[in-house]
Design an enzyme around this catalytic site. Structure first.
Site, mmCIF file in Angstrom:
data_model
loop_
_atom_site.group_PDB
_atom_site.id
_atom_site.type_symbol
_atom_site.label_atom_id
_atom_site.label_comp_id
_atom_site.label_asym_id
_atom_site.label_seq_id
_atom_site.Cartn_x
_atom_site.Cartn_y
_atom_site.Cartn_z
ATOM 1 N N ASP A 1 0.846 -1.187 0.000
ATOM 2 C CA ASP A 1 0.000 0.000 0.000
ATOM 3 C C ASP A 1 0.887 1.244 0.000
ATOM 4 O OD1 ASP A 1 -2.320 -1.439 0.071
ATOM 5 O OD2 ASP A 1 -2.551 -1.334 2.233
ATOM 6 N N ASP B 1 -4.109 -2.973 5.495
ATOM 7 C CA ASP B 1 -4.576 -2.536 6.811
ATOM 8 C C ASP B 1 -6.091 -2.610 6.968
ATOM 9 O OD1 ASP B 1 -5.279 -0.514 5.112
ATOM 10 O OD2 ASP B 1 -4.097 1.052 6.093
ATOM 11 N N ASP C 1 -8.583 -5.788 2.577
ATOM 12 C CA ASP C 1 -7.277 -6.329 2.201
ATOM 13 C C ASP C 1 -7.092 -7.766 2.684
ATOM 14 O OD1 ASP C 1 -6.293 -3.971 0.970
ATOM 15 O OD2 ASP C 1 -5.820 -3.121 2.923
#
Length: 833
Positions: free
Chosen positions: A327, A692, A696
C-alpha cells in the site's frame, strides 16, 4: 520429517521387542532394552512439538494482547422486546440503567443505539437517525465517509425518483443507503439501527470464514520435505544394500560349511534389525529441532525490531519473498497530509515556505472565498488525514475557521452537506450567507473544473473562464501532480431562490446533484502531499537494487500522484523523464487487460504444457470480492485430475507480459489487488502483501506472507502472518534480512548434520559388510543427533543477520536446500572416513 521419525520409532520398538523376546532375557530387560531406541526417537519428536507449540502459544497470547479491546467497547445500548432499561443493584438500592449487551450476544431484531466511534457489530438497517455518516474504509478502502438515512426515508426517496426520474432508479447512488455493514464505523450522528444478520452469514462473518482453510506449506517446508524424502530414499537404499550384503555373506558361508544351524533364524532376523538401524542412522533427528530453534530465536529478535511474527513459519518465508505488493498511504507514507501549494488568482503560491504569502500577494477577494469554502467543507470535530491538513494550513495562515463556521453554520439545521463518494469525487455544502443561498464545493480538481464557467482572476473579480485560462490552469495542475501533490479544487455558486427545488436537492443526475452541474465559479486549488516515512527510500533501494525483490505499489490514489510517490520512494526510477509502457496503470486497465479472474489446474498445465480452463470465470467487481467470499478450495476441483484449482488471471500470457514491467497500480480496487497476488503466485513467485483494511484480508491470506499494519483492522491482522508494529515499510527490509538469515542458518546446520549422518551411514554399511554388525547403534546415533547436534544448532541459530545477505537475490522456490558447496563438504567427510 517428523512422520518419518515416528515411523522409524515404531519399527524400532517392534523389531527390538521381537529380538529381545527371542533371547528370553526376561520382562525387565525386555522393557529396559527393547524400548529404549524407539522411546528416544519419540522423545526427539516430543521436544520439537513442545518447542513449536509453546512458541505458537506465546505468539497467540501476544497477538491477543495486541488486539485487546476494552470490555466496555464490546457492549452496546440495546433495546430488546421493547425494554431499553434494566435493573442494576448498586449497594442496597436498585437503579434503572441502559441495557448494555455484549456484541456477541446480539440477535436478529435487537434495536441498538448508534454511538459515534463505535464499530457496527452485525449487519443492520438504520431505522431512525440524523446526520449519520459511516466510515467504511475498512471495507471499501475509501477514506471518505458515506451518508446513511433511515429506511423509511429511503422508501420515500425511491417513490419520488420513480415518479419524477424513473431513468435514475437503477443508479445505486440515486437513493442513499440505509444498510449498515458489520465492521464499518460510525463517524458521526445519532439514531437507532435494527440488527438483521448475525454470525457467520453476516458481512464480516462471511469474510472471516473465507479466511479459514488448510494452511499451505511454506517454501522452506517444501524444501525440507523434499530433503527428508531424499534422505529417506537414501537410508532405505543403504538399509536394503546392507541387508543384501549380509545375506549374501551368510549364504556364501553356509554354502561352504553346509547345513543349517538352529540359531540361523535369529541371525537372519538380526540382519533385518541392523538394516533398520542403518535406516534410523540416515535420518537427521536433530534437524526439526534445529529448524524450530532457529525460527524461535529469530521471532524473538524480530519482535524487538517492530516485526510481530504470529507463527514461526512466517519469518522464514520472508527470506524467500521475491515480490512485495505494498500500500501507499500509511505504509510508504505517514498519512499526514501537508498543504504545499495553493493556486488562486490565476497564480500558484508556495505556502510551504511562507504560510502568509496569500495574504501578502494574492487578491483578497479570492483568498477570502478560498478560505471560506475550505472551512465550511471540513469536518472539524472528526477530521480525517486530508482534513487535518486543511485545518493546519488554515491555522498557519492565521485564519479563524471556527469563527467562520460559527457564523455560517451555527447548528446542523443551518446547512446541508452532500458527501464525498468515490464516484462523485467531491463534496458540497449548501448554506445561507447574508440572506442568500450558496453552494460551496471542493474535491477532485478535474471534477470541480467540469462544472465551472467562471473564475476569480488576478484582480479577484469573477470573470468568464476562457480556454486560455483553462489551459494555463491545467498546465499548473499537471506540474503539481508530477511533484506527487494531490490537487483538490475549490469552487462556489450563488443560488437563485428555488433553484433545483425548494431545498436545492431534488434532482440527481449521474450521481451529481443538479445544483452542482454547472454555473460554478472556480476559486483555486490546493496541492497536498503525504510525506514519506523514515528510511523508506533506503529500504526500497536495498530491496530492489541489491536484494533482488520486486516492489510494486498498489494504491487507491490517482495515477499522477501514485507515479510521483513511486518515483520519490524509488519504486520507479527517479531519473526517468517518462513512464514506459506497463510500468504504471490503473486497476481497471490492469483487470481488463488480463481478462479478469478464472480458475486453472496447475497440474494439468504442467503435464500438458497449456492452461486447462475448467471453471466459470468471474469478471465483475463488487463492494468486496467475489471469489474471496467463497471457499474456493471446497468448490473448485479439476474434472481431469481432481486437483484443487488455483485462481489466477484468465489471460496469463498478457499477465506475464504486464507484470514483467509493472510497478504501480493506481485507483486500485480490492479485486485488482487480489488478482495481482493470485497471478504472481500462480507463476511460481513468493509474494508478500501489505494491508490494513478488512477489504485487504483476502489478498493478505492469499499471499505467501501477509504483512498487516498495527493500525489496521483486526480482520487484516488475523489474515496476516506478520504485523508491522511501527506501520513502516522499512520494517519489511528487516523481516527479509532475518528470513534469509534463518534459511542460511538452517542450510549450515543441514551441511553440519548431514556430514555426520553420511559418515555414520557409511560406517554402519561398511561395518555390516565386514564384521556383520554396525559399529554404531541407533541410540548412539540419536545421542549425536539430538544432544551434540542440537547444541551446534543453537550456535548456528543465534547468528545475527548481516547486510551481505541482502546483496544477493532470494532463494528460488524450487531450489534444493543442499548446494554444491554443501555436497562437496559431505563428500570430503565421507572420503576421510
Amino acid at each position: 520429517m517428523l512422520r518419518i521419525l515416528l515411523a522409524a520409532a515404531v519399527i524400532t520398538i517392534v523389531v527390538n521387542m521381537i529380538v529381545e523376546e527371542e533371547k528370553s532375557t526376561g520382562l525387565f530387560i525386555l522393557l529396559l532394552i527393547a524400548w529404549i531406541d524407539g522411546v528416544a526417537i519419540f522423545f526427539a519428536v516430543l521436544v520439537v512439538c513442545l518447542v513449536t507449540t509453546i512458541n505458537d502459544y506465546k505468539k497467540e497470547r501476544q497477538f491477543e494482547k495486541l488486539n485487546e479491546t476494552a470490555e466496555s467497547e464490546k457492549r452496546v445500548n440495546c433495546i430488546r422486546e421493547g425494554q431499553e432499561m434494566e435493573d442494576v443493584q448498586i449497594g442496597d438500592t436498585i437503579e434503572k440503567h441502559p441495557k448494555r449487551t455484549h456484541i456477541d450476544d446480539l440477535v436478529v431484531g435487537d434495536i441498538v443505539r448508534i454511538e459515534t466511534g463505535k464499530t457496527i457489530p452485525a449487519d443492520a438497517i438504520l431505522i431512525e437517525g440524523k446526520d449519520i455518516e459511516m466510515d467504511e474504509a475498512a471495507v471499501t478502502g475509501e477514506s471518505n465517509t458515506m451518508k446513511k438515512v433511515p429506511y423509511e426515508e429511503c422508501l420515500a426517496k425511491i417513490e419520488h425518483v420513480r415518479a419524477h426520474h424513473p431513468e435514475d432508479l437503477n443508479k445505486h447512488t440515486a437513493v442513499p443507503s440505509p444498510v449498515l455493514l458489520s465492521g464499518t464505523k460510525v463517524f458521526k450522528g445519532t439514531g437507532l439501527y435494527m440488527v438483521i444478520v448475525v454470525g457467520k452469514i453476516s458481512f464480516m462473518g462471511e469474510l472471516k470464514e473465507s479466511m479459514e482453510g488448510e494452511q499451505e506449506e511454506t517454501p522452506l517446508q517444501q524444501k525440507l520435505t523434499a530433503l527428508s524424502e531424499d534422505i529417506g530414499k537414501l537410508g532405505l537404499i543403504a538399509a536394503i544394500a546392507t541387508v543384501l550384503v549380509m545375506f549374501i555373506s551368510y549364504f556364501i558361508i553356509r554354502g561352504k560349511d553346509g547345513g543349517w544351524e538352529k540359531d540361523d533364524v535369529g541371525l537372519c532376523f538380526s540382519y533385518l534389525v541392523l538394516g533398520i538401524t542403518v535406516l534410523v542412522v540416515a535420518i537427521p533427528e536433530g534437524l526439526p529441532l534445529a529448524v524450530t530453534i532457529a525460527m524461535a530465536y529469530s521471532v524473538m529478535k524480530m519482535y524487538q525490531e517492530n516485526n510481530f511474527v504470529k507463527t514461526l513459519a512466517a519469518c522464514e518465508t520472508m527470506g524467500e519473498v521475491n515480490n512485495i505488493c505494498t500500500d501507499k498511504t500509511g505504509t510508504l507514507t505517514k498519512n499526514l497530509m501537508t498543504v504545499l501549494e495553493v493556486w488562486v488568482g490565476e497564480k500558484p503560491y508556495n505556502v510551504e515556505a511562507d504560510h502568509n504569502i496569500l495574504s501578502k500577494e494574492a487578491p483578497k477577494e479570492a483568498v477570502d472565498a478560498f478560505f471560506e469554502v475550505l472551512a465550511c467543507n471540513t469536518n472539524v470535530e472528526d477530521a480525517n488525514a486530508t482534513e487535518m491538513g486543511f485545518l493546519k494550513f488554515l491555522e498557519a495562515s492565521q485564519y479563524d475557521y471556527n469563527a467562520v463556521r460559527k457564523r455560517l453554520m451555527p447548528d446542523s439545521h443551518s446547512y446541508d452537506r452532500i458527501l464525498f463518494t468515490s464516484s462523485r469525487k467531491k463534496s458540497s455544502t449548501l448554506l445561507k450567507k447574508d440572506g442568500t443561498d450558496w453552494l460551496y464545493t471542493f474535491g477532485n480538481v478535474m471534477k470541480i473544473l467540469e462544472s465551472c464557467s467562471k473564475i476569480f482572476n488576478k484582480e479577484g473579480k469573477e470573470v468568464a473562464l476562457t480556454e486560455d485560462m483553462k489551459h494555463d490552469l491545467l498546465d499548473n495542475i499537471t506540474k503539481a501532480n508530477t511533484r506527487a501533490l494531490r490537487t483538490l479544487g475549490v469552487a462556489l455558486k450563488r443560488l437563485a431562490p428555488g433553484e433545483c427545488g425548494d431545498d436545492h436537492l431534488d434532482i440527481v443526475r449521474d450521481e451529481i446533484y443538479a445544483v452542482e452541474e454547472g454555473g460554478l465559479t472556480f476559486v483555486g486549488y490546493l496541492g497536498l502531499r503525504d510525506q514519506l516515512r523514515d528510511r523508506v527510500l533506503e529500504a526500497v533501494t536495498i530491496l530492489t537494487k541489491k536484494a533482488g525483490v520486486t516492489v510494486r505499489m498498489v494504491t487507491g490514489d490517482n495515477y499522477e500522484t501514485a507515479v510521483a510517490i513511486a518515483k520519490e520512494c524509488g519504486i520507479i526510477d527517479q531519473s526517468a523523464t517518462g513512464i514506459e509502457k506497463d510500468v504504471a496503470m490503473t486497476g481497471f486497465d490492469f483487470y481488463e487487460r488480463v481478462g479478469g479472474k478464472t480458475w486453472l489446474c496447475k497440474k494439468c498445465e504442467d503435464e500438458k504444457g497449456k492452461n486447462q480452463k475448467v471453471a466459470v470465470e468471474e469478471d465483475k467487481q463488487e463492494l468486496v470480492l467475489d471469489i474471496e467470499s467463497k471457499k474456493e478450495s471446497e468448490e473448485k476441483t479439476c474434472p481431469n485430475c481432481n486437483s484443487k484449482l488455483e485462481v489466477t488471471a484468465k489471460n496469463m500470457g498478457e499477465f506475464a507480459k504486464i507484470t514483467e514491467s509493472l510497478r504501480v497500480i493506481s485507483s486500485c480496487r480490492p479485486g485488482d489487488k487480489y488478482l495481482l497476488v493470485a497471478g504472481l503466485r500462480y507463476m511460481g513467485n513468493i509474494v508478500g502483501v501489505t494491508g490494513d483494511g478488512s477489504n485487504d484480508a483476502p489478498a493478505l491470506k492469499k499471499a505467501d506472507i501477509g504483512l498487516a499494519m498495527n493500525a489496521g483492522t483486526d480482520l487484516a491482522k488475523d489474515a496476516a502472518g506478520i504485523v508491522l508494529l511501527d506501520n513502516n515499510f522499512a520494517s519489511i527490509q528487516t523481516a527479509v534480512n532475518w528470513g534469509r538469515n534463518i534459511f542460511d542458518s538452517i542450510r549450515k546446520f543441514v551441511q553440519f548434520q548431514l556430514s555426520v549422518n553420511v559418515v555414520a551411514l557409511v560406517l554402519a554399511f561398511v561395518g555390516a559388510a565386514i564384521i556383520s554388525e554396525s559399529p554404531l547403534t541407533a541410540i548412539q546415533l540419536l545421542w549425536v543427533n539430538l544432544i551434540m547436534d542440537s547444541l551446534a544448532s543453537l550456535a548456528l541459530a543465534t547468528d545475527s543477520p548481516t547486510m551481505d545477505q541482502l546483496e544477493r537475490p532470494p532463494v528460488k522456490k524450487d531450489e534444493y536446500i543442499i548446494t554444491k558447496v554443501t555436497s562437496s563438504v559431505i563428500d570430503r567427510g565421507c572420503c576421510r572416513t
